[in-house]
Design a protein around this motif. Structure first.
Motif, short mmCIF file in Angstrom:
data_model
loop_
_atom_site.label_atom_id
_atom_site.label_comp_id
_atom_site.label_asym_id
_atom_site.label_seq_id
_atom_site.Cartn_x
_atom_site.Cartn_y
_atom_site.Cartn_z
N ASP A 113 -5.20 -22.94 -21.25
CA ASP A 113 -4.97 -22.13 -20.06
C ASP A 113 -4.63 -20.69 -20.43
O ASP A 113 -4.99 -19.76 -19.73
CB ASP A 113 -3.83 -22.74 -19.23
CG ASP A 113 -3.64 -21.99 -17.93
OD1 ASP A 113 -4.64 -21.83 -17.20
OD2 ASP A 113 -2.52 -21.54 -17.65
N PHE A 114 -3.95 -20.51 -21.56
CA PHE A 114 -3.55 -19.15 -21.94
C PHE A 114 -4.68 -18.39 -22.62
O PHE A 114 -4.90 -17.22 -22.37
CB PHE A 114 -2.32 -19.23 -22.85
CG PHE A 114 -1.69 -17.89 -23.11
CD1 PHE A 114 -1.08 -17.19 -22.08
CD2 PHE A 114 -1.69 -17.35 -24.38
CE1 PHE A 114 -0.49 -15.95 -22.31
CE2 PHE A 114 -1.11 -16.11 -24.61
CZ PHE A 114 -0.51 -15.41 -23.58
N PHE A 115 -5.38 -19.06 -23.53
CA PHE A 115 -6.34 -18.32 -24.35
C PHE A 115 -7.80 -18.52 -23.96
O PHE A 115 -8.64 -17.72 -24.29
CB PHE A 115 -6.20 -18.74 -25.82
CG PHE A 115 -4.97 -18.20 -26.48
CD1 PHE A 115 -4.84 -16.85 -26.73
CD2 PHE A 115 -3.94 -19.05 -26.85
CE1 PHE A 115 -3.72 -16.35 -27.33
CE2 PHE A 115 -2.81 -18.55 -27.46
CZ PHE A 115 -2.69 -17.19 -27.70
N LEU A 117 -9.33 -20.73 -20.87
CA LEU A 117 -9.83 -20.94 -19.52
C LEU A 117 -8.79 -20.53 -18.49
O LEU A 117 -8.32 -21.34 -17.70
CB LEU A 117 -10.19 -22.42 -19.32
CG LEU A 117 -11.22 -23.02 -20.26
CD1 LEU A 117 -11.22 -24.52 -20.14
CD2 LEU A 117 -12.60 -22.48 -19.95
N GLU A 118 -8.42 -19.25 -18.53
CA GLU A 118 -7.40 -18.79 -17.59
C GLU A 118 -7.95 -18.94 -16.17
O GLU A 118 -9.07 -18.51 -15.89
CB GLU A 118 -7.05 -17.34 -17.87
CG GLU A 118 -5.71 -16.95 -17.29
CD GLU A 118 -5.37 -15.49 -17.58
OE1 GLU A 118 -6.21 -14.80 -18.16
OE2 GLU A 118 -4.27 -15.09 -17.19
N GLY A 119 -7.16 -19.55 -15.30
CA GLY A 119 -7.59 -19.67 -13.92
C GLY A 119 -8.12 -21.05 -13.57
O GLY A 119 -8.09 -21.45 -12.42
N THR A 120 -8.62 -21.78 -14.57
CA THR A 120 -9.08 -23.14 -14.30
C THR A 120 -7.84 -24.03 -14.11
O THR A 120 -6.94 -23.99 -14.93
CB THR A 120 -9.90 -23.68 -15.48
OG1 THR A 120 -10.91 -22.74 -15.78
CG2 THR A 120 -10.52 -25.00 -15.15
N PRO A 121 -7.81 -24.79 -13.02
CA PRO A 121 -6.64 -25.64 -12.78
C PRO A 121 -6.42 -26.60 -13.95
O PRO A 121 -7.38 -27.18 -14.46
CB PRO A 121 -7.00 -26.43 -11.52
CG PRO A 121 -8.15 -25.74 -10.94
CD PRO A 121 -8.82 -24.95 -11.99
N ALA A 124 -7.91 -30.06 -13.81
CA ALA A 124 -9.34 -30.20 -14.09
C ALA A 124 -9.57 -30.37 -15.59
O ALA A 124 -10.39 -31.18 -16.02
CB ALA A 124 -10.10 -28.96 -13.60
N ARG A 259 -6.87 -13.81 -34.13
CA ARG A 259 -7.10 -12.69 -33.22
C ARG A 259 -6.79 -11.35 -33.87
O ARG A 259 -7.02 -10.31 -33.29
CB ARG A 259 -6.22 -12.85 -31.97
CG ARG A 259 -6.79 -13.87 -31.03
CD ARG A 259 -5.88 -14.35 -29.91
NE ARG A 259 -4.76 -13.55 -29.53
CZ ARG A 259 -4.65 -12.89 -28.37
NH1 ARG A 259 -5.63 -12.93 -27.52
NH2 ARG A 259 -3.57 -12.22 -28.09
N GLU A 272 -11.27 -16.76 -32.93
CA GLU A 272 -10.22 -17.63 -32.41
C GLU A 272 -10.80 -18.78 -31.59
O GLU A 272 -10.22 -19.86 -31.56
CB GLU A 272 -9.20 -16.83 -31.60
CG GLU A 272 -9.71 -16.20 -30.31
CD GLU A 272 -10.12 -14.77 -30.54
OE1 GLU A 272 -10.47 -14.44 -31.68
OE2 GLU A 272 -10.10 -13.99 -29.58
#
Lengths: 363, 406
Positions: A113-115, A117-121, A124, A259, A272
């Motif tokens: 979620d952080f690196f 797929l930001e925004g994907t619940p 899911a 990174r 990364e």
């Protein structure tokens, strides 16, 4: 139920399962947790000591399981200390596997979620992850072993590539002096590093599936040996690039290492996502095996088929994985699991080994 | 038969459904609907004209005008037109300035002014103006960059002794100033007046260790930029203390042995004519000595190179004698540079930015534990001995009669 011939795995397969299980969250956070405890550049020595301790615990567990061929810990613990006590200990271990699997799922989500797929619940991401895993575990230990055999070489190749690329920002001064402040700081880090090697407990179950259960010790030595190398390379590269002070302040130091540089002229400039790919595969492996371990435990405890337990555990794991409210809770959850691993698998197997030895002598 | 065709059609429809859902674009954003920002300049707050006018019409929010951040955005349309040979007068970049206190807020405020929100994945450089850095903790200024998940730790940090916003402007229609700054930082192999690049990742470590350090200084005049010396950041306060000029930075590079190429210019002592040395390699070994409470250092600097310019022409004595004399002249030059930077940083500013503390940490860890808290102060009293050895290996494609007449 488990003694059908096709449900057997070879010795290399067992080693691969062990390696894939041990490599997990540790790769991303071990440099930080260890650096915070040690505070000198000698962290890598703590990693070696931690690995050797885990290896020792693994050997004890393999030796214990070796005495009861074709039986998992859930089954033979009754023979050693009686039905009720054995059942209780088995239940604790089931809980451990179950919590560990919830933790793997959750940390996987936190990082993606952080690196990635930001925004994907997160539900899911978690659901896909869990369903695929369910699909594998329903097939039993053999499909799991074969899947891990595919995951393992991919991990190794990508890891070697990205590790050697990161050498360009490596500074050897960050790793010096060696033992400048004596051995004490190193020992302070041993607990943190041993936790990263949590995983040999799978030997309690794995031996029952092995074609040659007498090779259990070899599996532990090879498996933990490979992970020691993995962790050692990671920690040396991360600290060499980001310095011991810097590492302590970074939430996911290994990702930040990747990174911290860009390479022009290659197919990719940034690496990364490759690291995240192999890491997610490792998390998937750890999750799958703990999930299977928990379900297998319940099935053998109640002497029923494993399938209903696999399906039944799925929603519970999902809910438990959602309990930690923030990253701090998540890390605490991880510490809790690590500590329970020390209590459950640090001393108990040795005790069991002694008791079973005494019983044998009496008989 | 019927059954298999039924299951086959079910399978096929499942595959199509799968394709539909496997596109993996849950939270996707089209790249042409985003603004890629590649450079950020931070200065003391100075509300721009356009901001003033917008505020007059009511475009206000609660804030202090602590700093002005200038964000450099790529405008690919303009860049594309220029590539096709079109007479595009438009520059390939645009700068947007926002004044406020929270960097994150300023970046999000931009979304009120443009239809293409900013994304930070490609941020290459951050330049901090000297006024801002003198009065503010740099760690606080950069905290957002350290923390954000889009911005990579590979982004480079620079200081400007003028207003940082000027370094993000360029006269030429083809240059993107942010890329140019990052590109010049790669020229270390040409000249020894460029510091090894300081990325956000490396900077985080410096901040945590609490030691003083240097940042490359970038200046700009009339839309032309130049790397000019270095900024000294004090470890305790994390504020800008002062600047080293080009020559002093050259001394730093020699002392730390971090140079990859460059030159030394000197004059032949007998004829007073110009001679120049091209650096092929450079190595510095520093040792720390502890004697009771006295801490001293000994630096040995060795370099190999080539005589690349020689105006002494004729009349010079035999070759090896001349080369020795030239080496000596170069060595003196280097010693002088190092002495000067030592005097400036150690005695005048009272900070260790030259890595002596690091050597003490490695060679005498126990002493270091005692003095590290107040190292800058302790370092003031330390003595540094210097030994410079340059050797000329060849003298290029021309054999002067002066050199060869042995």
């Amino acid at each position: 139920m488990i003694s059908t011939p096709k449900d057997r795995i070879t010795t290399p397969q067992s080693a691969v399962i062990l390696i894939n299980y041990v490599l997990g969250t540790g790769i991303l956070t071990l440099p930080r947790t260890a650096a915070q405890a040690v505070k000198t550049p000698d962290v890598w020595i703590s990693v070696i000591i931690g690995g050797l301790l885990a290896m020792l615990a693994g050997i004890i567990m393999a030796k214990l399981s070796e005495r009861y061929p074709e039986k998992t810990f859930y089954q033979y613990s009754r023979d050693i200390i009686g039905k009720w006590c054995g059942g209780f200990i088995s239940l604790l271990i089931i809980c451990y596997f179950f919590m560990a699997s919830a933790f793997q799922v959750r940390s996987m989500t936190a990082v993606t979620d952080f690196f990635l797929l930001e925004g994907t619940p997160s539900s899911a991401i978690i659901l896909c992850f869990m369903w695929v895993s369910l699909f594998v575990t329903v097939g039993g230990i053999n499909p799991i072993a074969r899947l891990f055999e595919i995951i393992f070489p991919i991990t190794i190749i990508i890891f070697i590539v990205i590790a050697s690329l990161s050498l360009r920002i490596f500074e050897v001064d960050h790793l010096r002096p060696v033992l400048g402040l004596g051995i004490m700081p190193v020992l302070k880090g041993v607990k943190a590093t041993t936790l990263a090697f949590a995983g040999p407990e799978i030997m309690l179950l794995l031996l029952a599936f092995m074609k040659h259960p007498n090779k259990g010790v070899k599996v532990v030595v090879v498996g933990i040996g490979v992970t020691i190398v993995f962790y050692l390379v990671t920690i040396i590269l991360v600290i060499g690039a980001l310095s011991i002070e810097g590492v302590q302040a970074i939430t996911w130091p290994t990702i930040d290492l990747m990174r911290s540089f860009e390479i022009e002229g290659l197919l990719f400039e940034r690496f990364e996502s490759l690291l995240l790919t192999i890491w997610i595969m490792q998390m998937f492996a750890s999750y799958t095996i703990t999930f299977y371990g928990a379900a297998l435990g319940l099935a053998q405890l109640f002497n029923k088929n494993i399938h209903p337990f696999l399906y039944g555990l799925l929603p519970i794991i999902f809910i438990v994985s959602m309990i930690p409210k923030n990253v701090n809770d998540l890390f605490k959850f991880g510490d809790f699991i690590g500590n329970s691993a020390i209590y459950l698998f640090g001393g108990l197997p040795l005790l069991f080994l002694i008791i079973s030895g005494l019983k044998e002598r009496k008989a | 038969m019927n059954c298999t065709s039924y299951s086959r059609s079910l399978l096929i429809s499942l595959i199509f459904l799968g394709i539909l859902f496997l596109t993996g674009c849950w939270s996707s954003n089209e790249i042409d609907k985003l603004s890629v920002y590649v450079g950020v300049a931070l200065d003391t707050g100075k509300v721009t004209d356009i901001e003033n006018k917008l505020e007059e019409q009511g475009g206000r929010y609660p804030k202090k005008d602590l700093m002005t951040s200038t964000i450099q955005i790529l405008t690919p349309q303009a860049a594309g037109a220029a590539n096709k040979g079109g007479q595009s007068k438009q520059k390939p970049y645009a700068n947007i300035s926002e004044t406020g206190d929270s960097l994150f807020e300023m970046i999000r405020e931009v979304s009120l002014r443009t239809d293409k929100p900013l994304i930070g994945h490609h941020l290459k450089v951050v330049v901090i103006g000297d006024d801002l850095a003198r009065n503010n903790n740099i760690e606080h200024l950069l905290d957002f960059f350290f923390r954000d998940n889009d911005i990579r730790p590979s982004c480079l940090v620079f200081m400007s002794s003028g207003r940082a916003i000027e370094t993000l402007k360029s006269k030429s229609p083809d240059d993107v100033p942010a890329f140019k700054i990052a590109g010049i930082a790669d020229n270390q192999y040409r000249i020894s007046k460029i510091l090894p690049p300081m990325s956000l990742g490396k900077l985080k470590g410096e901040m945590q260790s609490g030691s003083s350090f240097l940042l490359q200084n970038v200046i700009s005049a009339n839309g032309e930029m130049k790397f000019a010396g270095a900024a000294v950041i004090q470890g305790k306060t994390k504020k800008l203390l002062g600047f080293l000029d080009e020559q002093q930075l050259n001394g730093v590079i020699w002392l730390t042995g971090k140079g990859k190429g460059g030159l030394v210019k000197s004059f032949d002592e007998m004829m007073g004519r110009l001679i120049t040395y091209e650096i092929k390699s450079m190595k510095s070994t520093i040792h720390a000595y502890v004697d009771g409470n006295d801490i001293s250092f000994r630096a040995v600097i060795k370099s190999e190179g080539r005589l690349i310019e020689n105006w002494t022409a004729k009349g010079a004595p035999s070759k090896n004698k001349f080369l020795r004399r030239a080496e000596k002249a170069f060595e003196q030059e280097v010693e002088q540079m190092i002495d000067e930077v030592l005097k400036k940083t150690q005695k005048d500013m009272g900070v260790d930015v030259l890595g002596f503390g690091n050597r003490l940490r490695i060679e005498h860890p126990n002493t270091w534990e005692k003095v590290k808290r107040d190292w800058d102060k302790t370092f003031r009293e330390a003595t540094v001995k210097l030994e410079v050895k340059l050797s000329i290996e060849d003298y290029g494609a021309i054999i002067d009669s002066s050199i060869a007449a042995d």
